[in-house]
Design a protein around this motif. Structure first.
Motif, PDB file in Angstrom:
ATOM      1  N   SER A   1       0.899  -1.171  -0.091  1.00 22.35           N
ATOM      2  CA  SER A   1       0.057  -0.093   0.165  1.00 22.35           C
ATOM      3  C   SER A   1       0.971   1.226   0.051  1.00 22.35           C
ATOM      4  O   SER A   1       2.266   1.255   0.378  1.00 22.35           O
ATOM      5  CB  SER A   1      -0.874   0.068   1.295  1.00 22.35           C
ATOM      6  N   LEU A   2       0.395   2.340  -0.102  1.00 23.68           N
ATOM      7  CA  LEU A   2       1.097   3.757  -0.340  1.00 23.68           C
ATOM      8  C   LEU A   2       1.644   3.931   1.146  1.00 23.68           C
ATOM      9  O   LEU A   2       2.796   4.549   1.190  1.00 23.68           O
ATOM     10  CB  LEU A   2       0.097   4.714  -0.731  1.00 23.68           C
ATOM     11  N   ALA A   3       0.942   3.534   2.200  1.00 22.50           N
ATOM     12  CA  ALA A   3       1.344   3.871   3.646  1.00 22.50           C
ATOM     13  C   ALA A   3       2.440   3.086   3.829  1.00 22.50           C
ATOM     14  O   ALA A   3       3.376   3.473   4.423  1.00 22.50           O
ATOM     15  CB  ALA A   3       0.086   3.652   4.665  1.00 22.50           C
ATOM     16  N   GLN A   4       2.590   1.589   3.280  1.00 24.80           N
ATOM     17  CA  GLN A   4       3.575   0.972   3.346  1.00 24.80           C
ATOM     18  C   GLN A   4       4.957   1.368   2.691  1.00 24.80           C
ATOM     19  O   GLN A   4       6.108   1.359   3.421  1.00 24.80           O
ATOM     20  CB  GLN A   4       3.197  -0.492   3.210  1.00 24.80           C
ATOM     21  N   ILE A   5       4.819   1.801   1.479  1.00 24.83           N
ATOM     22  CA  ILE A   5       5.855   2.500   0.970  1.00 24.83           C
ATOM     23  C   ILE A   5       6.328   3.404   1.746  1.00 24.83           C
ATOM     24  O   ILE A   5       7.558   3.642   1.765  1.00 24.83           O
ATOM     25  CB  ILE A   5       5.320   2.664  -0.872  1.00 24.83           C
ATOM     26  N   LYS A   6       5.551   4.401   2.247  1.00 24.15           N
ATOM     27  CA  LYS A   6       6.047   5.627   2.753  1.00 24.15           C
ATOM     28  C   LYS A   6       6.778   5.119   3.857  1.00 24.15           C
ATOM     29  O   LYS A   6       7.718   5.594   4.449  1.00 24.15           O
ATOM     30  CB  LYS A   6       4.776   6.411   3.149  1.00 24.15           C
ATOM     31  N   GLU A   7       6.214   4.239   4.515  1.00 24.59           N
ATOM     32  CA  GLU A   7       6.886   3.755   6.069  1.00 24.59           C
ATOM     33  C   GLU A   7       8.194   3.213   5.768  1.00 24.59           C
ATOM     34  O   GLU A   7       9.303   3.395   6.329  1.00 24.59           O
ATOM     35  CB  GLU A   7       5.948   2.644   6.590  1.00 24.59           C
ATOM     36  N   GLU A   8       8.516   2.314   4.782  1.00 22.30           N
ATOM     37  CA  GLU A   8       9.522   1.790   4.300  1.00 22.30           C
ATOM     38  C   GLU A   8      10.647   2.530   3.748  1.00 22.30           C
ATOM     39  O   GLU A   8      11.791   2.487   4.067  1.00 22.30           O
ATOM     40  CB  GLU A   8       9.349   0.704   3.128  1.00 22.30           C
ATOM     41  N   THR A   9      10.318   3.408   2.795  1.00 21.43           N
ATOM     42  CA  THR A   9      11.215   4.274   2.013  1.00 21.43           C
ATOM     43  C   THR A   9      11.293   5.508   2.594  1.00 21.43           C
ATOM     44  O   THR A   9      12.210   6.412   2.134  1.00 21.43           O
ATOM     45  CB  THR A   9      10.811   4.273   0.312  1.00 21.43           C
ATOM     46  N   GLY A  10      10.273   6.340   3.015  1.00 19.70           N
ATOM     47  CA  GLY A  10      10.355   7.772   3.569  1.00 19.70           C
ATOM     48  C   GLY A  10       9.777   8.530   2.454  1.00 19.70           C
ATOM     49  O   GLY A  10       9.919   9.969   2.372  1.00 19.70           O
ATOM     50  N   ILE A  11       9.384   7.986   0.983  1.00 17.74           N
ATOM     51  CA  ILE A  11       8.881   8.659   0.069  1.00 17.74           C
ATOM     52  C   ILE A  11       7.492   8.876   0.074  1.00 17.74           C
ATOM     53  O   ILE A  11       6.559   7.885   0.463  1.00 17.74           O
ATOM     54  CB  ILE A  11       9.100   7.824  -1.338  1.00 17.74           C
ATOM     55  N   SER A  12       6.845   9.864  -0.021  1.00 17.66           N
ATOM     56  CA  SER A  12       5.486  10.355   0.178  1.00 17.66           C
ATOM     57  C   SER A  12       4.679  10.045  -1.155  1.00 17.66           C
ATOM     58  O   SER A  12       5.374   9.936  -2.252  1.00 17.66           O
ATOM     59  CB  SER A  12       5.555  11.742   0.620  1.00 17.66           C
ATOM     60  N   LYS A  13       3.435  10.078  -0.962  1.00 13.72           N
ATOM     61  CA  LYS A  13       2.545   9.711  -2.210  1.00 13.72           C
ATOM     62  C   LYS A  13       2.847  10.673  -3.195  1.00 13.72           C
ATOM     63  O   LYS A  13       2.857  10.316  -4.444  1.00 13.72           O
ATOM     64  CB  LYS A  13       1.229   9.619  -1.589  1.00 13.72           C
TER      65      LYS A  13
ATOM     66  N   LEU B   1       6.151  10.057  -4.940  1.00 16.94           N
ATOM     67  CA  LEU B   1       5.951   8.938  -5.453  1.00 16.94           C
ATOM     68  C   LEU B   1       5.484   9.183  -6.918  1.00 16.94           C
ATOM     69  O   LEU B   1       5.864   8.722  -8.020  1.00 16.94           O
ATOM     70  CB  LEU B   1       5.367   7.877  -4.905  1.00 16.94           C
ATOM     71  N   TYR B   2       4.320   9.743  -6.974  1.00 20.69           N
ATOM     72  CA  TYR B   2       3.398   9.936  -8.119  1.00 20.69           C
ATOM     73  C   TYR B   2       4.218  10.848  -9.243  1.00 20.69           C
ATOM     74  O   TYR B   2       4.171  10.742 -10.405  1.00 20.69           O
ATOM     75  CB  TYR B   2       2.051  10.547  -7.639  1.00 20.69           C
ATOM     76  N   ARG B   3       5.114  11.940  -8.647  1.00 20.23           N
ATOM     77  CA  ARG B   3       5.497  12.706  -9.341  1.00 20.23           C
ATOM     78  C   ARG B   3       6.648  11.954 -10.129  1.00 20.23           C
ATOM     79  O   ARG B   3       7.024  12.456 -11.279  1.00 20.23           O
ATOM     80  CB  ARG B   3       6.081  13.728  -8.487  1.00 20.23           C
ATOM     81  N   TYR B   4       7.493  11.102  -9.675  1.00 18.01           N
ATOM     82  CA  TYR B   4       8.536  10.546 -10.175  1.00 18.01           C
ATOM     83  C   TYR B   4       7.748   9.487 -11.172  1.00 18.01           C
ATOM     84  O   TYR B   4       8.448   9.122 -12.092  1.00 18.01           O
ATOM     85  CB  TYR B   4       9.315   9.730  -9.231  1.00 18.01           C
ATOM     86  N   LEU B   5       6.727   8.640 -10.888  1.00 17.85           N
ATOM     87  CA  LEU B   5       5.861   7.822 -11.789  1.00 17.85           C
ATOM     88  C   LEU B   5       5.639   8.700 -12.980  1.00 17.85           C
ATOM     89  O   LEU B   5       5.501   8.035 -14.194  1.00 17.85           O
ATOM     90  CB  LEU B   5       4.834   7.268 -11.224  1.00 17.85           C
ATOM     91  N   GLU B   6       5.193   9.859 -12.980  1.00 15.63           N
ATOM     92  CA  GLU B   6       4.868  10.639 -14.317  1.00 15.63           C
ATOM     93  C   GLU B   6       5.959  11.019 -14.944  1.00 15.63           C
ATOM     94  O   GLU B   6       5.787  11.193 -16.453  1.00 15.63           O
ATOM     95  CB  GLU B   6       4.139  12.103 -13.761  1.00 15.63           C
TER      96      GLU B   6
END
Length: 180
Positions: free
Chosen positions: A159-171, A174-179
Motif C-alpha cells: 500500500s502507499l502507507a507501507q511504501i512511505k513507511e519503508e522508504t520515506g517517499i511520500s505519495k 512517488l506520483y511525481r516520479y512515476l509521471e
C-alpha cells in the motif's frame, strides 16, 4: 490627558521605577500590565481603545510600549488614526512636538529599511549558494529510495502507507516520479 503605560521588565519587575517617572510628569491615568510577555497585552489594548483625540501616552522607555519595530509602527498608526500622541521619556521622543521629519515617518522608514536588508541578505545568500553549486529548497530524496519505492508500487504488493513507511517517499513524491 496624559496616560501612563507601564509594563514589567527585567530591571523593573514591579514597575516602581517607571511609576516614579510617570508620576513626576503628572499622568492623569495609568495602565499597568501584569506581566512582561509580548502576548496578551490586555491593558495596552484597553488603553488604545479608550484613547481620545489629543491624549498622550507616556512611557518611561520605548521597549515597554512596543515589542518590535513593526509593532511600534502599528501602534503609531493607531495613535495617528485616533489623533493621539506618544511621549517616551527615556528616548526623548514626543510625537506631539515633531520638528521636520516626524517620528512616525522615521519608524516606517526604519521598518522598510529593515525589510530591505533582510531581503537583500537572503538574495545574496541564495546567489552565493548557487555559485557553490548548492540548490535552494527542499533537498531531493536519495535515488535508491525512489527506485525502491517505484519498484514496490509497480509490484502492487504494498500500500502507499507501507511504501512511505519503508522508504520515506511520500505519495505525492512517488506520483511525481512515476509521471516523469
Amino acid at each position: 490627558m496624559l496616560i501612563g503605560y507601564l509594563r514589567p521588565y527585567q530591571d523593573d519587575v514591579n514597575c516602581k521605577i517607571q511609576l516614579e517617572i510617570l508620576m513626576e510628569l503628572g499622568c492623569d491615568r495609568f495602565f499597568t500590565e501584569e506581566h512582561s510577555s509580548a502576548k496578551k497585552r490586555v491593558m495596552l489594548k484597553k488603553m488604545i481603545n479608550e484613547l481620545q483625540s489629543g491624549d498622550t501616552i507616556v512611557v518611561a522607555k520605548l521597549f515597554s510600549f512596543a515589542d518590535s519595530t513593526r509593532h511600534l509602527a502599528e501602534l503609531l498608526n493607531q495613535l495617528r488614526q485616533k489623533q493621539a500622541y506618544l511621549y517616551s521619556v527615556g528616548e526623548g521622543i514626543d510625537t506631539n512636538h515633531s520638528s521636520g521629519y516626524s517620528f512616525h515617518d522615521s519608524v516606517n522608514h526604519l521598518l522598510n529599511f529593515q525589510s530591505d536588508v533582510i531581503s537583500e541578505n537572503t538574495k545574496k545568500g541564495l546567489y552565493e549558494a548557487k555559485q557553490k553549486g548548492i540548490r535552494a529548497g527542499r533537498p531531493r530524496k536519495p535515488d535508491e529510495n525512489v527506485k525502491r519505492a517505484i519498484h514496490m508500487y509497480q509490484s502492487q504488493k504494498y500500500s502507499l502507507a507501507q511504501i512511505k513507511e519503508e522508504t520515506g517517499i511520500s505519495k505525492t513524491t512517488l506520483y511525481r516520479y512515476l509521471e516523469s
